[in-house]
Scaffold this motif. Structure first.
Motif, PDB file in Angstrom:
ATOM      1  N   GLN A 177      29.719  45.279  34.683  1.00 11.18           N
ATOM      2  CA  GLN A 177      29.188  44.417  35.738  1.00 11.18           C
ATOM      3  C   GLN A 177      29.386  42.938  35.381  1.00 11.18           C
ATOM      4  O   GLN A 177      29.797  42.142  36.226  1.00 11.18           O
ATOM      5  CB  GLN A 177      27.712  44.703  35.963  1.00 11.18           C
ATOM      6  CG  GLN A 177      27.103  43.889  37.075  1.00 11.18           C
ATOM      7  CD  GLN A 177      25.621  44.192  37.250  1.00 11.18           C
ATOM      8  OE1 GLN A 177      25.024  44.898  36.457  1.00 11.18           O
ATOM      9  NE2 GLN A 177      25.033  43.656  38.287  1.00 11.18           N
ATOM     10  N   GLU A 178      29.130  42.572  34.147  1.00 13.72           N
ATOM     11  CA  GLU A 178      29.315  41.186  33.716  1.00 13.72           C
ATOM     12  C   GLU A 178      30.783  40.789  33.750  1.00 13.72           C
ATOM     13  O   GLU A 178      31.120  39.675  34.162  1.00 13.72           O
ATOM     14  CB  GLU A 178      28.773  40.992  32.301  1.00 13.72           C
ATOM     15  CG  GLU A 178      27.274  41.100  32.193  1.00 13.72           C
ATOM     16  CD  GLU A 178      26.793  41.142  30.760  1.00 13.72           C
ATOM     17  OE1 GLU A 178      25.667  40.696  30.519  1.00 13.72           O
ATOM     18  OE2 GLU A 178      27.538  41.630  29.877  1.00 13.72           O
TER      19      GLU A 178
ATOM     20  N   ARG B 176      31.860  40.239  37.417  1.00 13.09           N
ATOM     21  CA  ARG B 176      31.226  39.021  37.957  1.00 13.09           C
ATOM     22  C   ARG B 176      31.872  37.768  37.371  1.00 13.09           C
ATOM     23  O   ARG B 176      32.241  36.847  38.103  1.00 13.09           O
ATOM     24  CB  ARG B 176      29.732  39.026  37.664  1.00 13.09           C
ATOM     25  CG  ARG B 176      29.017  37.844  38.298  1.00 13.09           C
ATOM     26  CD  ARG B 176      27.572  37.840  37.957  1.00 13.09           C
ATOM     27  NE  ARG B 176      27.498  37.723  36.503  1.00 13.09           N
ATOM     28  CZ  ARG B 176      26.418  37.908  35.791  1.00 13.09           C
ATOM     29  NH1 ARG B 176      25.305  38.245  36.374  1.00 13.09           N
ATOM     30  NH2 ARG B 176      26.429  37.775  34.495  1.00 13.09           N
TER      31      ARG B 176
END
Length: 68
Positions: free
Chosen positions: A38-39, A42
């Motif tokens: 997810q990081e 993003r």
């Protein structure tokens, strides 16, 4: 400017392709610095709009947060 207006679909397609490629590259580097999926995605989207300067910012951010 006239050529830009005539070729706007091509310009937008190339720009989109460049952003996607840069996002994939930045996301691929993420595991080396311990980021979650997810990081990575993003940060990839956030930094893909910039130039090569984002790699320096990414490196400095990693150094800062790894020392905390």
């Amino acid at each position: 400017m006239e050529v830009l207006f005539q070729e706007w679909p091509n310009v937008l397609s190339l720009l989109e392709g460049l952003i996607v490629i840069k996002t994939l590259i930045i996301s691929a580097i993420g595991p080396r610095v311990g980021l979650t999926l997810q990081e990575r995605v993003r940060i990839g989207f956030l930094l893909s709009h910039g130039g090569e300067f984002e790699f320096a910012v990414f490196f400095l951010a990693n150094m800062f947060f790894s020392n905390c």
